[in-house]
Each structure stands twice: as C-alpha cells, then as structure tokens.
Design a protein around this motif. Structure first.
Motif, PDB file in Angstrom:
ATOM      1  N   ASP A 157     -18.137 102.152  33.360  1.00 11.90           N
ATOM      2  CA  ASP A 157     -16.939 101.319  33.213  1.00 11.90           C
ATOM      3  C   ASP A 157     -16.021 101.881  32.139  1.00 11.90           C
ATOM      4  O   ASP A 157     -14.804 101.948  32.296  1.00 11.90           O
ATOM      5  N   ILE A 205     -12.520 102.914  33.860  1.00 11.50           N
ATOM      6  CA  ILE A 205     -11.449 101.917  33.799  1.00 11.50           C
ATOM      7  C   ILE A 205     -10.413 102.383  32.765  1.00 11.50           C
ATOM      8  O   ILE A 205     -10.732 102.601  31.596  1.00 11.50           O
ATOM      9  N   VAL A 215      -7.994 101.158  31.107  1.00 13.77           N
ATOM     10  CA  VAL A 215      -7.572 100.438  29.907  1.00 13.77           C
ATOM     11  C   VAL A 215      -8.376 100.859  28.673  1.00 13.77           C
ATOM     12  O   VAL A 215      -7.841 100.929  27.567  1.00 13.77           O
ATOM     13  N   TYR A 216      -9.645 101.227  28.874  1.00 15.45           N
ATOM     14  CA  TYR A 216     -10.448 101.590  27.702  1.00 15.45           C
ATOM     15  C   TYR A 216     -10.018 102.930  27.123  1.00 15.45           C
ATOM     16  O   TYR A 216     -10.057 103.140  25.918  1.00 15.45           O
ATOM     17  N   ILE A 229      -6.892 102.219  25.151  1.00 16.79           N
ATOM     18  CA  ILE A 229      -7.178 101.575  23.868  1.00 16.79           C
ATOM     19  C   ILE A 229      -7.803 102.573  22.893  1.00 16.79           C
ATOM     20  O   ILE A 229      -7.468 102.599  21.708  1.00 16.79           O
ATOM     21  N   ARG A 257      -5.068 104.797  21.653  1.00 17.40           N
ATOM     22  CA  ARG A 257      -4.214 104.055  20.728  1.00 17.40           C
ATOM     23  C   ARG A 257      -4.891 103.919  19.359  1.00 17.40           C
ATOM     24  O   ARG A 257      -4.280 104.169  18.321  1.00 17.40           O
ATOM     25  N   VAL A 317     -11.931  94.998  21.367  1.00 20.99           N
ATOM     26  CA  VAL A 317     -12.694  95.054  22.616  1.00 20.99           C
ATOM     27  C   VAL A 317     -14.162  94.739  22.333  1.00 20.99           C
ATOM     28  O   VAL A 317     -14.800  93.980  23.068  1.00 20.99           O
ATOM     29  N   GLN A 337     -13.353  91.059  31.551  1.00 16.77           N
ATOM     30  CA  GLN A 337     -12.905  92.443  31.678  1.00 16.77           C
ATOM     31  C   GLN A 337     -11.427  92.485  32.090  1.00 16.77           C
ATOM     32  O   GLN A 337     -10.651  93.267  31.541  1.00 16.77           O
ATOM     33  N   THR A 348      -9.122  91.903  29.132  1.00 17.70           N
ATOM     34  CA  THR A 348      -8.913  93.098  28.318  1.00 17.70           C
ATOM     35  C   THR A 348      -7.878  94.003  28.973  1.00 17.70           C
ATOM     36  O   THR A 348      -7.007  94.559  28.309  1.00 17.70           O
ATOM     37  N   GLU A 349      -7.973  94.129  30.308  1.00 20.59           N
ATOM     38  CA  GLU A 349      -7.021  94.979  31.019  1.00 20.59           C
ATOM     39  C   GLU A 349      -5.610  94.419  30.933  1.00 20.59           C
ATOM     40  O   GLU A 349      -4.640  95.172  30.828  1.00 20.59           O
ATOM     41  N   GLY A 388      -4.186  95.184  27.643  1.00 17.86           N
ATOM     42  CA  GLY A 388      -3.916  96.620  27.661  1.00 17.86           C
ATOM     43  C   GLY A 388      -4.203  97.354  26.391  1.00 17.86           C
ATOM     44  O   GLY A 388      -4.266  96.832  25.337  1.00 17.86           O
TER      45      GLY A 388
END
Lengths: 292, 405
Positions: free
Chosen positions: A75, A79, A81-82, A85, A88, A251, B398, B401-402, B405
């Motif tokens: 994941d 994915i 978005v991780y 992040i 960033r 997160v 999950q 979180t997306e 962003g």
C-alpha cells in the motif's frame, strides 16, 4: 569531627576490593544498565515496530491479525498519496535544516568569536531560553501570529496557514539545536588560526572557506541531524499552523488513533527510520561524525 | 569492536525472541474473540454474558466520557451530577475524558474503564471487538422514559439486543460567518459545489466519518449513485464521495477536530463556513463571533450517544447504577444543557430551562429522522444490500488520508 572514621568504611573495602579484583564484573556493572537500555528498550522497540508492520488488522480495526504479509508496504509504495506525503515531509525537513543553518551561522560566529565573554554567556542563555517554554505554547503563539488579523497579517506578511507557516514554525522551534553545536564547534577554533590566516595574506573569504568552514561543517552536520530528524517526526506543528496539510507523522498518528491500524502506522514509521539511517550513513562517509 | 557487534546481535536476537513469544500467546486470545464477529458473512456479536440482576454496589467506577458528560463540579460548581451519584451509591467515580470516537475505542480496549459514552461510530466497533457487554435494560428503571425512536437502533443494538442506554443526540450543523457568507446558505452545497466562493476559508471535521457528510449530499444531488445510507457505501459510491471531498479540499483552509480550534478560526475569520456542533456555535456566539448554525435542507449527519459497559468490568453493579443515574431526568437534563444536545429521557424536558428542548428539537421524531447518526461502516451493507460488499472504516480511514493529500 574529622577524626571520626566514616561509618561502615571498614566493611566497604572488601566489596570494593572484589570489584577491583574482577575488572570484568566492574565493566559489566558499569555498562550493563546502559546496554540494556539501548539494546532492549531502544533496538528492541525498533524491532517490535518492524515486526508489527508485517501484520494487518481485521476489518473493524480492532484486533491485530498476526499473519505475515507485506500488504502494508505494498500500500505504501503503490498508493500515490503516501509518496506525495513522504516527499513533502522530506522537502520540509530539508528546507527547515537549510534555513536553520543559514540563520544559526552568523549568530554562532558572533557568539563564539566576536562577543565579549559576558555577552557570550548572555547570548547562550538567550538561545536556550525558548527551550524552557512548552512546545505547544510556542506553536500556538505562531498560530496567533499567522491568523487573519494577527500581527503578521497587519504587516501584510502573513502567508496564512499552510506549508510556509509550518516551515517557519519548525525553523523557529529547532533553531537552538542548530546554534548550539555550531557555537560549540566555532568556539574550539583558536583565534590564532584566524589571525595567522590573515597574517599570511588570506582574504576574509579565503579564511572563511579554508579555516572556518572545515571546523563548522561537522558542527553543522551535528545540528542538521537534530533539525532534520525532529522535523521528520513532527506532526503537531503542521496540525496547528499547517492548514489542511499533513506530514508523515500525521499519517502515523491517524493510522494508529483513527483507524486503530497499528501495523500500517508501524510501516509508515519505518520511512523516517530508514531515511535517517541513509542520512547518517551518508554523513559518516563524509567523515563529519569522526570529528565531532 | 567485534565484541560489541556480537553483543548487539545477541541483544537483537533476545528482543526478537521476546516479541516472538508475544506473538504466539496473543494468537490464542484473539481466536476466541474474533471468530464470533463474522459468522457466515453476517454480523453476529461475540458472545459476551449479560447481567441478570443488580447486586450490592462496589467501591468504585471508572468512567470514560465525552468532555462535559460526567461533570463533578470541578469545572463549574453548579455543574455536578457525579457527586449525587457517589453519595447515593457509594461508588467512587473516576472520570477520563476523550476527544474522538477513535480515542474512546482505543481506551476501552485497554479494559481499564467500566462504562463509556460511545457515539454510533464507536459503538459497533466496541461490540464487534467484544469490548462491551449487552445491557439488560429491565434492570434500568429510567430506560422506560427514553424516547422510543432512540431504542433498538443500528448503532446501539444487535439483533434486537441493546448494548447500552441512549443518552442524547444532536446534529452536525452548518455554521457560517454572517458578515461574509451572504445570502445565508440553506444547503450543504455551501461547502461542496459552491465552496470555491470562500476558497481557503472552508472548514470540515477532521475524521474519516466526515465522508458520510459528502455521501449525504450526494444522496440529494446525484440520485443515480443509489446511496440509501451514507454509512453504507460500495466502492463506486465511496469513490464518488472521495472525489467530492477532494474537490472540497482545494478550498479547505483547515480541518478541525479540536472544537476550541474551530471557535478560534471562526473568531478570527480564518474559517467562514463549515460543519459544526450546536455547542460550538453557542460558545462562538458567546465569544462575539458573528456566526449562525443551521440544519441544511438535505438533513445532516449527527451523533446519538450510548452508555455502554465494559465486558470485563469489575464493577458491574456500579455500572448499572451509573447508567440508570445518567439517564435520570435530573442528570440527563443537566448534561444536555451543559453539553448542548437533545436529552434522551422524555421527562428531562420538564427540568431543562424554558425553550431548551424546543431549540434542540428534543423528542421531535421527524427532526430526529432527518439526522443520519454516526455508524461504523462495515463490510456488510447497512442498507440491506446483499449483492455487493460495502467499504469498511479501514477503507474510509485510508480514503481520508488520500483526500487530505
């Protein structure tokens, strides 16, 4: 008063004698507790973290299912978005470190080489004072600074809540951790070296580059380890002044607290750990750690 | 040097062995609790025994509550419904407050708390985890006076068996700054489709459960999606809600989960429109923020809280005593007024200040039905569909979180 023997003094000597005769025992007692601390609590918990990251939770997020798998890491890598992040967070950490280094250098140089001993002490105290105030108080103070109608807004300088505000706040929070190692490093540089450099005809620039910088670099690296790693793990400042943005720490926090998903939180938490190991490895190659 | 390496290796091996031990013993425990949760794909609660009588009170009771739900006079001398309970029963009450439903679930799992005031998004997780016991409502005299429409709902019962006593309910409202947001909004479109008018000043509740607010809006605006219940979304429906929230995200200044932070943002004008609770609107108005809170025409999500009992409690009698006390007309009225929500006990409305129950629409079933109460999303669709499986709270976490962003 002085003529009285110390109570129990005679009885103590055989025991000390034992320690004296058995250097291994002495060494064991001396190193045992810290090794236990480092090994079991520190490395042990890291190992536990890694093991947990290989498990998953059930659909209700309640109970950990102890089945070995790499789902969490899959994941994490697949994915988008991780990745966003992570990048960033790294950029924030690098920016904060660079800003702190640039701010700290003139301050540390002035403290170590220009200020009178009296002023020097006063400055050290001034640098340390903010560390005595609570983290939250300082972060909320910055929230007030960036608010609409706040002091910065009145001057037309407030960027509003967001990444800029986060970088400013974190740079402020970690600045002492950069100034102190730099100051300690520069203080060890004898004045005579700088004078000699000038006597031999070097310009200020050359002196900076050839004399000051080699001493400064390991100190800056030491400082950067603090500012970089502290930023990597931070999640509170971004919560307070970061607007809707999130960093790796958020997160981890959300996975654990909101989703009750400890395994995934553990998988995310390995990112900063690995990053720091890579960073320390790179620093070690430069030899900066040896001259600390 | 070599020796240190060997030592470090030994220590690491030791640590691994330790965690390894934890693994195997933990497995055994887990099997007992988890097997009951999903029998033939249906939701069956784990088998936890229920009390059949209330005996002598024990010495102490540990209470886990939303802030303001268990006041003992330490916040405000006149706000105290814990002391009368202690005097009456001799149960020494120890209160711990939590900030989010998720925190409540975590703390309840520790087994250190006897009773908890759980919202609908926490209650099902607690039931499924075997952390709370079914409640024998016959042993709670005041239960008879609770509004009937709060009983036997998805979030407080399983198969007709109550898992607690209803405590109070309220809606997540739309709050806006009356100076900036004109004309006054009447629809959630103010924070979704029209959010760009207030770009950077929109706020939203920082929890995966907020996805239901988007789903509720989609129920009205995109009927083709076929959403019947905002807590029961299949993959496609969740994706639509996520898209809507990602669009909203572009205009969100910040998310809130700490109500003090929201009050401050509305006061300074950093937030001008967004979701809120009645109590927050009241406090913001007290602080002279120019705000108003409304229930938009699409209806709203909300909370309906239930007092539940720890499955392994050592003070079951004090726990039953507490549940009876907290929904007694006196205590229920006091909590409702202090927190700002509709009480669960019909008789509480005789004791609240004039007009209070009207403001909160207490007992107004039609109003209450407009509220979609927080419920934990589970794989089994809550709206009764059997041809698809729905997204779980883990998926929502999950997705959240997306979205951010």
């Amino acid at each position: 008063m002085t003529s009285q023997p110390l109570p129990g003094g005679g009885a103590a000597s055989p025991r000390w004698g034992l320690l004296h005769r058995r250097p291994r025992l002495r060494l064991g007692l001396l190193l045992g507790p810290p090794m236990l601390w480092l090994g079991v609590l520190y490395l042990g918990s890291l190992a536990a973290l890694f093991i947990t990251s290989l498990w998953t939770v059930d659909a209700f997020g309640g109970n950990i299912e102890r089945v070995w798998n790499l789902d969490n890491y899959r994941d994490l890598f697949t994915i988008d978005v991780y990745r966003t992040i992570t990048i960033r967070t790294l950029l924030i950490a690098v920016t904060v470190t660079v800003i702190d280094a640039l701010l700290a250098f003139p301050i540390a140089l002035y403290m170590a080489k220009v200020a009178s001993p009296r002023l020097q002490r006063a400055l050290v105290i001034a640098v340390l004072t903010p560390l005595w105030a609570s983290y939250l108080v300082k972060a909320y103070a910055w929230r007030g600074m960036f608010a609409s109608g706040g002091p910065l807004d009145d001057l037309g300088l407030s960027p509003g809540y967001g990444l800029t505000a986060t970088v400013v706040t974190l740079s402020y929070l970690w600045l002492p951790y950069m100034i102190l190692p730099m100051y300690a490093g520069l203080e060890r540089l004898p004045d005579s070296l700088i004078e000699a450099s000038a006597d031999l005809g070097a310009t200020t620039r050359t002196t900076m580059r050839r004399v000051v910088l080699p001493v400064l670099l390991p100190a800056a690296v030491a400082g950067s380890i603090f500012t970089f790693s502290l930023t990597l793990g931070d999640y509170i400042a971004v919560e307070i002044v970061g607007g809707a943005n999130q960093m790796l720490g958020n997160v981890v926090y959300d996975s654990f607290l909101t989703g009750n998903n400890l395994p995934f939180a553990a998988a995310v938490a390995t990112i900063p750990v690995v990053t720091m190991l890579v960073y320390l490895g790179a620093v070690r190659r430069t030899g900066a750690l040896d001259s600390l | 040097m070599k020796q240190t390496t060997r030592l470090a290796a030994a220590v690491a091996a030791f640590a691994l062995a330790l965690t390894g031990c934890g693994t195997s013993s933990g497995d055994d425990e887990d099997d007992g609790g988890a097997t009951g949760t999903e029998a033939q794909g249906g939701f069956t609660a784990p088998d936890v025994p229920m009390a059949d009588q209330v005996g002598d009170y024990e010495d102490s009771l540990s209470v886990l509550a939303w802030p303001g739900y268990a006041e003992d006079g330490s916040t405000d001398k006149s706000v105290d419904w814990v002391t009368p309970f202690e005097e009456e029963t001799g149960c020494q009450v120890d209160v711990k407050y939590f900030g989010t439903s998720d925190e409540a679930v975590n703390l309840m799992k520790s087994g250190q708390y006897d009773v908890v005031s759980a919202s609908g998004d926490a209650s099902l997780r607690l039931i499924a985890g075997g952390d709370v016991a079914p409640v024998n409502t016959d042993l709670i005299p005041n239960y008879a006076d609770v509004w009937p429409f709060l009983k036997d709902r998805d979030w407080n019962s399983v198969g007709g068996q109550m898992y607690g006593v209803p405590h109070g309910y309220g809606a997540n409202l739309l709050m806006y700054n009356t100076d900036v947001v004109t004309p006054a909004p009447t629809s959630w479109s103010a924070v979704f489709d029209d959010a760009s008018s207030y770009s950077g000043k929109v706020t939203a509740y920082d929890s995966p459960i907020y996805i239901a607010d988007a789903a509720l809006y989609l129920m009205e605006t995109q009927p083709d999606l076929g959403i019947e219940n905002p807590y029961s979304l299949d993959e496609e429906q969740l994706a639509a809600a996520v898209d809507l929230l990602k669009k909203q995200r572009e205009n969100v200044g910040e998310y809130w989960s700490d109500y003090l932070k929201e009050i401050q943002s509305f006061k300074t004008g950093d937030s001008v429109v967004g979701t809120t609770w009645q109590v927050i609107a009241n406090l913001a108005k007290d602080e002279k923020a120019p705000v108003e809170a409304i229930l938009p025409e699409e209806g709203a999500t909300g909370w309906s809280d239930t007092w539940m009992v720890q499955a392994s409690t050592e003070s079951p009698n004090c726990a039953y005593g507490w549940m009876n006390h907290i929904i007694s007309p006196e205590a229920n009225a006091a909590v409702a007024e202090w927190f700002g929500e509709a009480p669960a006990n019909e008789k509480a409305c005789d004791l609240t200040s004039k007009g209070f129950c009207e403001t909160y629409h207490a007992g107004d079933e039609a109003y209450a039905e407009q509220i979609q109460y927080w419920t934990t999303p589970i794989e089994e669709c809550l709206d009764g569909r059997t041809d698809v499986s729905c997204t779980t709270y883990q998926d929502w976490t999950q997705a959240w979180t997306e979205i951010k962003g």
